[in-house]
Design an enzyme around this catalytic site. Structure first.
Site, PDB file in Angstrom:
ATOM      1  N   ARG A 133      -7.061 -36.555  -8.419  1.00  0.00           N
ATOM      2  CA  ARG A 133      -7.692 -36.285  -9.722  1.00  0.00           C
ATOM      3  C   ARG A 133      -6.545 -36.472 -10.928  1.00  0.00           C
ATOM      4  O   ARG A 133      -5.041 -36.743 -10.312  1.00  0.00           O
ATOM      5  CB  ARG A 133      -7.478 -34.596 -10.363  1.00  0.00           C
ATOM      6  CG  ARG A 133      -8.628 -33.836  -8.989  1.00  0.00           C
ATOM      7  CD  ARG A 133      -8.019 -32.479  -9.472  1.00  0.00           C
ATOM      8  NE  ARG A 133      -9.826 -31.697  -8.937  1.00  0.00           N
ATOM      9  CZ  ARG A 133      -8.775 -31.690  -7.302  1.00  0.00           C
ATOM     10  NH1 ARG A 133      -8.005 -31.601  -7.125  1.00  0.00           N
ATOM     11  NH2 ARG A 133     -10.136 -30.806  -7.055  1.00  0.00           N
TER      12      ARG A 133
ATOM     13  N   GLN B 138     -11.460 -38.137 -12.242  1.00  0.00           N
ATOM     14  CA  GLN B 138     -11.441 -38.594 -10.312  1.00  0.00           C
ATOM     15  C   GLN B 138     -11.680 -39.131  -9.551  1.00  0.00           C
ATOM     16  O   GLN B 138     -12.504 -40.045 -10.143  1.00  0.00           O
ATOM     17  CB  GLN B 138     -11.485 -36.857  -9.620  1.00  0.00           C
ATOM     18  CG  GLN B 138     -13.021 -37.014 -10.341  1.00  0.00           C
ATOM     19  CD  GLN B 138     -14.352 -35.568  -9.154  1.00  0.00           C
ATOM     20  OE1 GLN B 138     -14.504 -35.523  -7.579  1.00  0.00           O
ATOM     21  NE2 GLN B 138     -13.735 -34.312 -10.095  1.00  0.00           N
TER      22      GLN B 138
ATOM     23  N   GLU C 133     -20.206 -39.749  -2.693  1.00  0.00           N
ATOM     24  CA  GLU C 133     -20.875 -38.764  -3.173  1.00  0.00           C
ATOM     25  C   GLU C 133     -22.402 -39.504  -3.849  1.00  0.00           C
ATOM     26  O   GLU C 133     -22.631 -40.466  -4.993  1.00  0.00           O
ATOM     27  CB  GLU C 133     -20.264 -37.593  -3.926  1.00  0.00           C
ATOM     28  CG  GLU C 133     -19.424 -38.348  -4.868  1.00  0.00           C
ATOM     29  CD  GLU C 133     -19.258 -36.965  -5.893  1.00  0.00           C
ATOM     30  OE1 GLU C 133     -18.201 -36.825  -5.247  1.00  0.00           O
ATOM     31  OE2 GLU C 133     -18.976 -36.757  -7.250  1.00  0.00           O
TER      32      GLU C 133
ATOM     33  N   HIS D 207     -14.535 -41.043 -11.721  1.00  0.00           N
ATOM     34  CA  HIS D 207     -16.044 -40.491 -13.189  1.00  0.00           C
ATOM     35  C   HIS D 207     -14.861 -39.252 -13.182  1.00  0.00           C
ATOM     36  O   HIS D 207     -14.272 -38.051 -12.845  1.00  0.00           O
ATOM     37  CB  HIS D 207     -16.815 -40.675 -11.653  1.00  0.00           C
ATOM     38  CG  HIS D 207     -16.606 -39.878 -10.685  1.00  0.00           C
ATOM     39  ND1 HIS D 207     -16.160 -40.333  -9.755  1.00  0.00           N
ATOM     40  CD2 HIS D 207     -16.408 -38.231  -9.954  1.00  0.00           C
ATOM     41  CE1 HIS D 207     -15.561 -39.534  -8.488  1.00  0.00           C
ATOM     42  NE2 HIS D 207     -16.900 -37.351  -8.825  1.00  0.00           N
TER      43      HIS D 207
ATOM     44  N   HIS E 233     -11.833 -40.806  -5.507  1.00  0.00           N
ATOM     45  CA  HIS E 233     -12.439 -39.896  -3.585  1.00  0.00           C
ATOM     46  C   HIS E 233     -11.670 -41.362  -3.161  1.00  0.00           C
ATOM     47  O   HIS E 233     -12.168 -43.011  -3.489  1.00  0.00           O
ATOM     48  CB  HIS E 233     -13.453 -39.855  -3.475  1.00  0.00           C
ATOM     49  CG  HIS E 233     -14.506 -39.071  -3.977  1.00  0.00           C
ATOM     50  ND1 HIS E 233     -13.765 -37.802  -4.489  1.00  0.00           N
ATOM     51  CD2 HIS E 233     -15.189 -39.202  -4.786  1.00  0.00           C
ATOM     52  CE1 HIS E 233     -13.887 -36.538  -5.550  1.00  0.00           C
ATOM     53  NE2 HIS E 233     -15.232 -37.678  -6.007  1.00  0.00           N
TER      54      HIS E 233
END
Length: 395
Positions: free
Chosen positions: A267, A79, A116, A248, A81
């Site tokens: 994804r 995935q 994140e 990642h 972001h």
């Protein structure tokens, strides 16, 4: 605080039980969410403990971050972001298309980016960022030699890698060559199960990655993507920061995760959830990336600050007794603290009451509130707070 526990197939039935003394779970518990995100908002237990209130109502606003405890027994999806601009555009486009927020095919649950940080509580394994081309090519050649017959798909992938084109490699594996990539992944799974891959010179980490991914997702093209990414094995206390576009997948372990308050995930494989390869390819950074360690800064004994380059959050870790028997801080923005080991006591200034936090329990701290954490035993606390408004230590 009363925090929802999210159950996903990759979660653990035992991690929270072992770490926090919770009852064993019959279903895989994957994430504890602490925040105001509409997907699973927290509530706050009021002073008399007989009533609760949504954290959003206590704040009269939204937290800029979402704090989680993540427990993985199986690999998570391949995935990435989006950037802030991509998230806003994607959210508006899906709204205009009439896609419900709860729809399985929805990519953008909100208009926010999702940088994140993950800090390991236990040994933690992850895949993140493309590794040097020469390293990936050498391993792909070794895998090709290990298989019992020729797989043209593996040769195509190798050509893209040797041409130093991860953009083309990713597109081929996940889209134009996905059937051929799936066939290679299936063959690698059989070879791993038969022990064939142990004798071809692969390093132990890559061999373990292949064993984990092929066991969980046989014939998934994402297995080949995993061979292109850095494998990082974190010891407790080590952290990774993953900005927008970093491809990642987490493999195993328990960690404290804090991110901008978003649930936007694109994804491409290793999942039964919605996959949108074109959208993933649009947000991925297809360059060789350095290992994304987030080295903490020590302000005093037993206190570590993780300071990623974002405005939404920072993370502080306090270890007792290394930090003494008490530690006082005054966060200048709303904060959330969670005890991850032992038992700690929390007391606000000019308040005679003391709140006891067992492992797995959390407390909301209002902006400007001075709070003292203390304990007479070994304990560990993590505190998430907006990066632009750091806490003032008064220990």
């Amino acid at each position: 605080m009363i925090n929802p526990v999210r159950e996903y197939a990759w979660g653990s039935t035992h991690a929270f039980s072992e770490l926090f003394g919770w009852p064993p779970s019959a279903t895989p518990q994957a994430e504890i969410w602490m925040g105001t995100h509409a997907g699973a908002p927290s509530e706050v237990q009021l002073e008399n403990r007989d009533a609760t209130m949504p954290l959003r109502e206590v704040l009269r606003s939204e937290l800029p971050f979402l704090l989680k405890i993540l427990a993985a027994d199986k690999p998570l999806s391949i995935q990435a972001h989006p950037t802030q601009a991509a998230a806003r555009a994607g959210f508006e486009a899906e709204n205009s298309a009439g896609i419900e927020l709860t729809a399985a095919q929805r990519n953008y649950k909100d208009p926010h980016h999702k940088p994140e940080l993950i800090v390991a509580i236990t040994e933690f394994s992850a895949l993140c960022g493309f590794r040097p081309y020469a390293e990936a090519a050498a391993d792909l050649r070794a895998l090709s030699d290990a298989l019992q017959k020729d797989y043209p798909g593996l040769e195509v992938l190798l050509q893209h890698v040797e041409s130093q084109n991860y953009d083309a490699a990713l597109e081929w594996v996940l889209r134009s060559g996905a059937p051929e990539a799936g066939a290679v992944a299936a063959a690698l799974g059989e070879a791993a199960a038969d022990g064939v891959l142990t004798d071809v010179g692969l390093n132990a980490a890559l061999l373990d990655t292949l064993q984990r991914t092929t066991a969980a997702f046989p014939a998934d093209p994402g297995v080949l993507v995993a061979t292109l990414l850095h494998r990082m094995d974190l010891r407790p206390g080590e952290g990774l920061f993953l900005p927008a576009g970093n491809l990642h997948a987490y493999l195993s372990g328990v960690g404290v995760e804090v991110m901008a308050a978003s649930d936007n995930v694109l994804r491409g494989g290793l999942t039964s959830k919605h996959i949108d390869v074109p959208e993933l390819l649009a947000v991925v950074q297809p360059d060789v990336l350095p290992l994304p360690y987030c080295e903490p800064v020590s302000t005093q004994s037993g206190v570590l600050n993780y300071l990623p380059p974002v405005e939404e959050f920072q993370l502080t870790r306090i270890d007792f007794p290394a930090a003494g028997s008490a530690h006082t801080l005054s966060p200048q923005a709303a904060a959330v603290a969670i005890c991850t080991a032992g038992t700690a006591h929390a007391r606000a200034a000019e308040d005679t009451r003391t709140l006891t936090l067992a492992a797995g329990e959390s407390v909301f701290i209002e902006s400007g509130e001075q709070i003292t954490f203390s304990t007479d035993q070994e304990a560990q606390i993590f505190i998430a707070i907006a990066q632009g408004s750091p806490a003032r230590d008064n220990a």
